[in-house]
Design an enzyme around this catalytic site. Structure first.
Site, PDB file in Angstrom:
ATOM      1  N   ASP A 202      33.364   9.106 -12.993  1.00 17.28           N
ATOM      2  CA  ASP A 202      31.961   7.867 -13.832  1.00 17.28           C
ATOM      3  C   ASP A 202      33.127   7.147 -13.216  1.00 17.28           C
ATOM      4  OD1 ASP A 202      32.569   9.049 -16.976  1.00 17.28           O
ATOM      5  OD2 ASP A 202      34.553   8.357 -15.498  1.00 17.28           O
TER       6      ASP A 202
ATOM      7  N   GLU B 218      27.793   5.730 -18.870  1.00  9.91           N
ATOM      8  CA  GLU B 218      27.385   4.852 -20.347  1.00  9.91           C
ATOM      9  C   GLU B 218      25.917   5.226 -20.591  1.00  9.91           C
ATOM     10  OE1 GLU B 218      29.837   5.148 -22.418  1.00  9.91           O
ATOM     11  OE2 GLU B 218      31.009   5.411 -21.149  1.00  9.91           O
TER      12      GLU B 218
HETATM   13  C1  LIG Z   1      32.508   9.458 -23.483  1.00 12.22           C
HETATM   14  C2  LIG Z   1      31.370   9.093 -23.850  1.00 12.22           C
HETATM   15  O1  LIG Z   1      31.642   7.539 -24.225  1.00 12.22           O
HETATM   16  N1  LIG Z   1      30.081   8.378 -23.666  1.00 12.22           N
HETATM   17  C3  LIG Z   1      28.888   8.384 -24.319  1.00 12.22           C
HETATM   18  C4  LIG Z   1      27.735   8.435 -23.647  1.00 12.22           C
HETATM   19  C5  LIG Z   1      26.863   7.312 -24.014  1.00 12.22           C
HETATM   20  C6  LIG Z   1      25.430   8.492 -23.673  1.00 12.22           C
HETATM   21  C7  LIG Z   1      23.684   7.685 -24.643  1.00 12.22           C
HETATM   22  N2  LIG Z   1      24.157   5.926 -23.316  1.00 12.22           N
HETATM   23  C8  LIG Z   1      24.048   7.415 -26.118  1.00 12.22           C
HETATM   24  O2  LIG Z   1      24.437   6.357 -26.634  1.00 12.22           O
HETATM   25  O3  LIG Z   1      23.846   8.266 -26.351  1.00 12.22           O
HETATM   26  C9  LIG Z   1      29.319   8.304 -25.802  1.00 12.22           C
HETATM   27  O4  LIG Z   1      28.768   7.282 -26.061  1.00 12.22           O
HETATM   28  O5  LIG Z   1      29.728   9.493 -26.149  1.00 12.22           O
END
Ligand SMILES: CC(=O)N[C@@H](CCC[C@H](N)C(=O)O)C(=O)O
Length: 371
Positions: free
Chosen positions: A69, A128
């Site tokens: 990513d 993200e």
């Molecule tokens: C690995 C990581 O930190 N992923 C993020 C993915 C965010 C998904 C979405 N934008 C949300 O805020 O739910 C995480 O916050 O886990």
């Protein structure tokens, strides 16, 4: 790729974090790197701000995919590093600079010495948010180069360098963003009884949501409702007419997500009645859980053994990853890469140990050859 080259690439990328689908400089950096490689086996295509790179195999029986990513976070870096972000209010605070660096190292290795099988590198934007994996999966380029297996890594600040971790089955949660707008009636701070105070209503919602987790979710299941941002009002002596909550929901099953959302909607309806206000909900982007293929994880653990890398069984985590959409269609897995940082993910002082770049690139190169 030697340590100096790995470190340079990582630091170059670390300085130019960009938000989802705005990774313009990042994409150019990747393309400049790709175009200076030997092109005999390499073909590439851009997709929005992402990049597909296909490396033809020597004796192909399948296509192995590797995803990295690209996007940064809206966070002001406070590491004080000499190569800190040059983009105000934006930072690579989730290790995506590491993810891309490791992918580029693997790409360079295979461009010089291809694997038996075809390999496709997926440089994916907007992990993200709002999510790049699902639309990238549906793209025409993916249809032409769709891998038979796919894997990816995520930096793990709490693991030492030289250690990786994964698990068969569920690794990362189902996620749903949560945006709530409240509209009441503002007025003079001295006459609250003439108003519908939305700062009080929004604050009440935050605590009531926590009761959903504590009182409505089976204690043997789990859920998280985080409100990361609350805004409302304009000045200290005017009661707020409007307020907004921005958060995210995490569950270990799709069914639990449905149930939690039903409970949130009940709480919100109750708030509308008790505070005589209007409350709207937007669930934003939703990510499917990261479900690892059992056989591939087992094979991967054997590869780590061959490289004398410490493999540990991971626990499921409430982090989200839209890579879960890719695993919904293509067998594969995600693993944690130990980077030994005191500060954790999404913290402004995150500073992964660059020694992990060599560990990660060697492991990904071997994985692309062996899986
Ligand atoms: C690995 C990581 O930190 N992923 C993020 C993915 C965010 C998904 C979405 N934008 C949300 O805020 O739910 C995480 O916050 O886990």
């Amino acid at each position: 790729m030697n340590t100096e080259q790995l470190t340079k690439i990582r630091r170059d990328l670390h300085q130019i974090p960009e938000l989802g689908f705005k990774e313009v400089k990042t994409q150019k950096y990747l393309l400049d790197f790709i175009q200076q490689l030997p092109q005999e086996y390499v073909t590439f295509e851009t997709w929005k701000t992402g990049v597909f790179v296909h490396v033809a195999g020597q004796n192909p029986k399948k296509t192995v995919g590797y995803r990295a990513d690209m996007d940064g976070l809206p966070l002001t870096e406070t590491t004080g590093l000499p190569f800190s972000s040059t983009h105000e209010g934006q930072m690579h605070a989730c290790g995506h600079d590491f993810h891309m660096t490791i992918a580029l190292a693997a790409l360079e290795a295979l461009a010089h010495q291809p694997a038996d099988n075809h390999v496709v590198f997926l440089f994916q934007p907007a992990e993200e948010g709002p999510g790049g994996a699902e639309p990238m999966l549906a793209s025409d380029v993916m249809k032409n180069w769709k891998p038979d297996v796919v894997f990816a890594l995520h930096v793990a600040p709490d693991l030492p360098v030289g250690t990786v971790s994964s698990r068969p089955g569920l690794l990362f949660a189902n996620t749903s963003e949560l945006f709530i707008d409240l509209v009441g009636k503002g007025g003079h701070a001295a006459y609250p009884h003439h108003t519908k105070d939305m700062v009080v209503a929004a604050s009440s919602l935050v605590t009531q949501f926590q009761q959903i987790v504590a009182r409505r979710v089976d204690p043997l299941d789990s859920a998280v409702i985080t409100i990361g941002k609350i805004t409302g009002g304009t000045v200290q002596n005017i009661i707020a007419e409007q307020a907004r909550l921005e958060g995210t929901i995490r569950t270990m099953s799709p069914q639990a997500m449905i149930e939690v959302k039903k409970e949130i909607e009940k709480v919100v309806r109750g708030m509308e009645i008790s505070n005589d206000c209007k409350v709207s909900i937007d669930y934003g982007s939703n990510y499917y859980q990261v479900e690892n293929d059992e056989n591939l994880v087992r094979h991967f653990s054997q590869i780590t053994e061959k490289l004398n890398i410490d493999y540990r069984e991971a626990n499921p985590a409430m982090t989200g990853e839209d890579f879960g959409y890719m695993l919904k269609e293509i067998p594969g897995f995600m693993f944690w890469l130990g980077v030994n940082s005191k500060a954790g993910l999404h913290q402004s002082q995150l500073s992964p140990d660059e020694e992990a770049l060599d560990v990660g690139s060697k492991l990904v190169i071997q994985g692309l050859k062996d899986l």
